[in-house]
Design a protein around this motif. Sequence first.
Motif, PDB file in Angstrom:
ATOM      1  N   SER A   1      29.281  22.318  49.736  1.00 40.26           N
ATOM      2  CA  SER A   1      29.254  23.279  50.683  1.00 40.26           C
ATOM      3  C   SER A   1      27.675  23.443  51.371  1.00 40.26           C
ATOM      4  O   SER A   1      27.684  23.448  52.401  1.00 40.26           O
ATOM      5  CB  SER A   1      29.922  24.776  50.183  1.00 40.26           C
ATOM      6  N   GLN A   2      27.001  23.243  50.430  1.00 39.25           N
ATOM      7  CA  GLN A   2      25.270  23.195  50.784  1.00 39.25           C
ATOM      8  C   GLN A   2      24.949  22.170  51.694  1.00 39.25           C
ATOM      9  O   GLN A   2      24.275  22.132  52.479  1.00 39.25           O
ATOM     10  CB  GLN A   2      24.438  23.528  49.624  1.00 39.25           C
ATOM     11  N   GLN A   3      25.652  20.990  51.096  1.00 42.42           N
ATOM     12  CA  GLN A   3      25.187  19.810  51.733  1.00 42.42           C
ATOM     13  C   GLN A   3      25.729  19.865  53.150  1.00 42.42           C
ATOM     14  O   GLN A   3      25.271  19.350  54.133  1.00 42.42           O
ATOM     15  CB  GLN A   3      25.973  18.672  51.098  1.00 42.42           C
ATOM     16  N   PHE A   4      26.779  20.493  53.540  1.00 44.84           N
ATOM     17  CA  PHE A   4      27.394  20.521  54.843  1.00 44.84           C
ATOM     18  C   PHE A   4      27.078  21.576  55.742  1.00 44.84           C
ATOM     19  O   PHE A   4      26.848  21.554  56.947  1.00 44.84           O
ATOM     20  CB  PHE A   4      29.025  20.325  55.059  1.00 44.84           C
ATOM     21  N   TRP A   5      26.801  22.784  54.801  1.00 48.56           N
ATOM     22  CA  TRP A   5      26.109  23.937  55.921  1.00 48.56           C
ATOM     23  C   TRP A   5      24.865  24.540  55.453  1.00 48.56           C
ATOM     24  O   TRP A   5      24.549  25.477  56.152  1.00 48.56           O
ATOM     25  CB  TRP A   5      27.295  25.081  55.751  1.00 48.56           C
ATOM     26  N   GLY A   6      24.230  24.033  54.452  1.00 50.76           N
ATOM     27  CA  GLY A   6      22.930  24.741  53.910  1.00 50.76           C
ATOM     28  C   GLY A   6      23.526  25.970  53.408  1.00 50.76           C
ATOM     29  O   GLY A   6      24.479  25.973  53.065  1.00 50.76           O
TER      30      GLY A   6
ATOM     31  N   GLY B   1      17.151  49.303  59.906  1.00 50.73           N
ATOM     32  CA  GLY B   1      18.688  48.811  59.584  1.00 50.73           C
ATOM     33  C   GLY B   1      19.012  49.713  58.246  1.00 50.73           C
ATOM     34  O   GLY B   1      18.000  49.977  57.345  1.00 50.73           O
ATOM     35  N   GLN B   2      20.266  50.023  58.080  1.00 45.09           N
ATOM     36  CA  GLN B   2      20.775  50.605  56.950  1.00 45.09           C
ATOM     37  C   GLN B   2      21.468  49.428  56.021  1.00 45.09           C
ATOM     38  O   GLN B   2      22.607  49.003  56.374  1.00 45.09           O
ATOM     39  CB  GLN B   2      21.707  51.715  57.214  1.00 45.09           C
ATOM     40  N   VAL B   3      20.923  48.817  55.019  1.00 38.65           N
ATOM     41  CA  VAL B   3      21.430  47.763  54.364  1.00 38.65           C
ATOM     42  C   VAL B   3      22.443  48.124  53.433  1.00 38.65           C
ATOM     43  O   VAL B   3      22.129  48.936  52.608  1.00 38.65           O
ATOM     44  CB  VAL B   3      20.451  46.713  53.939  1.00 38.65           C
ATOM     45  N   GLU B   4      23.728  47.788  53.720  1.00 39.05           N
ATOM     46  CA  GLU B   4      24.979  47.928  52.447  1.00 39.05           C
ATOM     47  C   GLU B   4      24.944  47.073  51.586  1.00 39.05           C
ATOM     48  O   GLU B   4      25.252  47.205  50.404  1.00 39.05           O
ATOM     49  CB  GLU B   4      26.113  48.362  53.345  1.00 39.05           C
ATOM     50  N   SER B   5      24.992  45.790  51.906  1.00 39.31           N
ATOM     51  CA  SER B   5      24.978  44.633  50.704  1.00 39.31           C
ATOM     52  C   SER B   5      24.501  43.545  51.467  1.00 39.31           C
ATOM     53  O   SER B   5      24.326  43.226  52.392  1.00 39.31           O
ATOM     54  CB  SER B   5      26.407  44.456  50.615  1.00 39.31           C
ATOM     55  N   VAL B   6      24.049  42.830  50.370  1.00 42.01           N
ATOM     56  CA  VAL B   6      23.450  41.250  50.727  1.00 42.01           C
ATOM     57  C   VAL B   6      24.191  40.127  49.727  1.00 42.01           C
ATOM     58  O   VAL B   6      24.064  40.536  48.516  1.00 42.01           O
ATOM     59  CB  VAL B   6      21.876  41.184  50.498  1.00 42.01           C
ATOM     60  N   ASN B   7      24.715  39.186  50.456  1.00 43.53           N
ATOM     61  CA  ASN B   7      25.550  38.307  49.683  1.00 43.53           C
ATOM     62  C   ASN B   7      25.303  36.803  50.115  1.00 43.53           C
ATOM     63  O   ASN B   7      24.788  36.623  51.170  1.00 43.53           O
ATOM     64  CB  ASN B   7      27.167  38.668  49.685  1.00 43.53           C
ATOM     65  N   GLU B   8      25.565  35.865  49.220  1.00 38.06           N
ATOM     66  CA  GLU B   8      25.585  34.450  49.848  1.00 38.06           C
ATOM     67  C   GLU B   8      27.073  33.953  50.339  1.00 38.06           C
ATOM     68  O   GLU B   8      27.862  34.569  49.694  1.00 38.06           O
ATOM     69  CB  GLU B   8      25.103  33.706  48.627  1.00 38.06           C
ATOM     70  N   LEU B   9      26.983  33.470  51.361  1.00 36.75           N
ATOM     71  CA  LEU B   9      28.356  33.300  52.128  1.00 36.75           C
ATOM     72  C   LEU B   9      28.794  31.938  51.146  1.00 36.75           C
ATOM     73  O   LEU B   9      28.319  31.012  51.052  1.00 36.75           O
ATOM     74  CB  LEU B   9      28.085  32.704  53.601  1.00 36.75           C
ATOM     75  N   LYS B  10      30.012  32.220  50.529  1.00 35.66           N
ATOM     76  CA  LYS B  10      30.965  31.005  49.905  1.00 35.66           C
ATOM     77  C   LYS B  10      31.815  30.453  50.708  1.00 35.66           C
ATOM     78  O   LYS B  10      32.772  31.032  51.720  1.00 35.66           O
ATOM     79  CB  LYS B  10      31.677  31.891  48.894  1.00 35.66           C
TER      80      LYS B  10
ATOM     81  N   SER C   1      34.734  27.477  50.784  1.00 40.87           N
ATOM     82  CA  SER C   1      35.507  26.996  50.160  1.00 40.87           C
ATOM     83  C   SER C   1      35.295  25.678  50.153  1.00 40.87           C
ATOM     84  O   SER C   1      35.141  24.907  51.166  1.00 40.87           O
ATOM     85  CB  SER C   1      37.050  27.417  50.312  1.00 40.87           C
ATOM     86  N   LEU C   2      36.266  24.910  49.259  1.00 46.40           N
ATOM     87  CA  LEU C   2      36.365  23.388  48.947  1.00 46.40           C
ATOM     88  C   LEU C   2      37.033  23.005  50.307  1.00 46.40           C
ATOM     89  O   LEU C   2      36.961  21.974  50.794  1.00 46.40           O
ATOM     90  CB  LEU C   2      36.789  23.067  47.687  1.00 46.40           C
ATOM     91  N   GLU C   3      37.957  23.946  50.746  1.00 45.64           N
ATOM     92  CA  GLU C   3      38.967  23.626  51.634  1.00 45.64           C
ATOM     93  C   GLU C   3      38.074  23.502  52.975  1.00 45.64           C
ATOM     94  O   GLU C   3      38.501  22.533  53.869  1.00 45.64           O
ATOM     95  CB  GLU C   3      39.924  24.793  51.861  1.00 45.64           C
ATOM     96  N   ASP C   4      37.078  24.131  53.113  1.00 47.83           N
ATOM     97  CA  ASP C   4      36.314  24.127  54.340  1.00 47.83           C
ATOM     98  C   ASP C   4      35.444  22.956  54.518  1.00 47.83           C
ATOM     99  O   ASP C   4      35.617  22.025  55.497  1.00 47.83           O
ATOM    100  CB  ASP C   4      35.104  25.150  54.443  1.00 47.83           C
ATOM    101  N   VAL C   5      35.195  22.539  53.067  1.00 52.11           N
ATOM    102  CA  VAL C   5      34.402  21.084  53.007  1.00 52.11           C
ATOM    103  C   VAL C   5      35.276  20.169  53.312  1.00 52.11           C
ATOM    104  O   VAL C   5      35.018  19.045  54.070  1.00 52.11           O
ATOM    105  CB  VAL C   5      33.948  21.019  51.561  1.00 52.11           C
TER     106      VAL C   5
END
Lengths: 341, 307
Positions: free
Chosen positions: B221-226, B283-292, B294-298
């Motif tokens: 997924s990183q390879q295709f989208w960073g 800004g009021q930050v509620e959460s910070v996450n990494e976008l997952k 799926s293998l399906e997207d890849v």
Amino acid sequence: MRLDKLWVVAKKDLAEFRTNKYVMYSILLMPLMLATVLPVIYLSAFVMMPPATQALDVGNEGISMEIIDQVVVNGTYEDTSFLRCELRDVVASNCRFEASNLTNCLVRDSYIGNSTLNGSALFHSNYQGLTTSGSTLSGSVDVSGVNEDIEFLKQFISFLLIFFIMIPVVLPTVMASYSFVGEKLNRSLEPLLATPTTDSELLLGKAAAIFIPCMLATWLSFIPFTIIVDFMVSGILGYAPLPDPVWIIGVFIIAPLFCIMSICLNVIISSKVNDVRASQQLGSLVVLPLVVFFIVALAGVFTLGPEIMLLLSGAVLLVDLAIIYFSLKTFQRESILVRWK
Amino acid sequence: MIELRDLTRRFNGNVAVDSLNLTIEDGKVFGFIGPNGAGKTTTIRMITTLISPTSGTVHVNGLDASDPEEALQIRSHVGLLPEIPGLYETLSAYRNLDFYAALYGVPIDRRKDRIKELLEMLEIWDRRDDIVGKFSKGMKQKIAIARALVHEPELLFLDEPTSGLDPEAALTVRNFLLELKKEGRTIFLNTHNLDDAERLCDTVGVMRTRLLAKGSPSELSQQFWGRTTVVHLHSISPAMISGVRGLSGVTGVQQDGDHLLVDVTDPASVNPDIVRELVRQGGQVESVNELKRSLEDVYLRLLGGGK
Ligand SMILES: Nc1ncnc2c1ncn2[C@@H]1O[C@H](COP(=O)(O)OP(=O)(O)O)[C@@H](O)[C@H]1O
Ligand SMILES: [Mg+2]
């Protein structure tokens, strides 16, 4: 080649055959029909015919004089052979007449072939091709008929040998259709081929699982067959005709060779056919040439003696070697998975 | 270890597998994904020495598949679950397994224990004496899996193990595969099921005649989208967007409702800067996450079927 693996494969196939009612029916019923029921029915026809007369024992081995192309008038003769003679007013015993004319003669304990009898009397003699006028034949036997019957019966018994070729040829067509086409359709060959076994171990294991029960069925049914035939015809022939060398070669050499041929042919057929029944039908076509051969043989082109049987064994063996080669070529991992239809 | 070099297979001129190069380390689970006709089954058949390559080489544990003697040894090291189970339907489950155990040379005194162990794990020991023909598809699949494992192979090849199974059977099979993975067996898994691949596999290869991509599911997924950081805010102003866009290490910013999607080169060093900048902008930050992704997207992206 590891025999233990071969045997593992064979045992598995045998276990499968035991669960297959078509295979079990064929292997029990076919030998039963061909080796016992049909022979009993056919031979009953011979047994129920009027008791065949046998040639009389007239003891004319001891011919001591030969008369050829003569006119013989008056006199008493013993142990004399007459060829192309004119006989008149002669009394003869223990004589042989061939192509002669007998007029007003008295003959006993003799043999007359292809002759004429005028106003004569024949007692206790064998004859063949006889023309008579105003003569009596008493207690005498037409040996031409006797021989024909006996010859026909003998020929008929050798005809039954074809059953012992058919059993080991037809049974494999049924068994191989399940063992090879069945495994192909069931897709169980792929995991089997993935095991550490060689192609030839698999092929020979599967072939052994067919060969062993087919030959057992053939040989075991030969025992009741021999008993039935001997029991039914030895009264007619005066001796027990089975087993004789022709049959021993037929049942113990030619039958297994044909069985091997049938198995290998069916392996080759299995690679082309996707239907158990079609495979059986194609396989049965193998039988036809054999039937033709035996009918031709029995029609008198060949007489089935031990020599011709050994020659035939050699011929079948050669054909076997060629077909074994082709079936080994057919039964290879790559071909099975890629080229088998 | 499995090593494939320039592995190519043609059928009547049509290429099924094209110059495949692949190394699978011991103890890893490799997932082969791709559409029907991608050459997955053909690849497994070449590795398990059932068919030979048109060109290229296969080595399994250093053994050369093109040598008949070594191929025989390869076959004794591998277990295969084919696409169709191909069991002997008129024989019992036990007899099926016993036959294979004997063919694989499992000593006679070890066979029963091994079969019992496997059938108990798969929860069908009670049905061992039943005729396989009476079993459901899922049970047949379990027996076929047991068959592939009866000789304790170091390498296991599974061709679509869960396809066509009902969800419950598929789940048992999947859990069983997780167990096998824990045991440290090398597994080569052909599958349509991207969930299975994602959950089970260390490495995934996307195949369509050629190997299109290879890596762990996250690497792919990183390879295709960073890498993308998702920041959930109470509300988003244009100033926040332009502020974040100006940070070094940020390659793109997108707004999706009250989520900000920030493409970053290295989340560990850039994420604190992003949060600081957002807070600075009120800004009021509620959460910070990494976008997952799926293998399906890849998969869909690779095969051109989707977004
Ligand atoms: N025995 C065969 N003969 C001809 N073509 C084949 C054969 N086996 C597979 N193929 C072809 O090779 C390609 C790959 O097939 P396969 O390996 O079964 O794909 P997958 O398992 O990924 O669905 C397909 O186009 C298929 O038609
Ligand atoms: Mg496939």
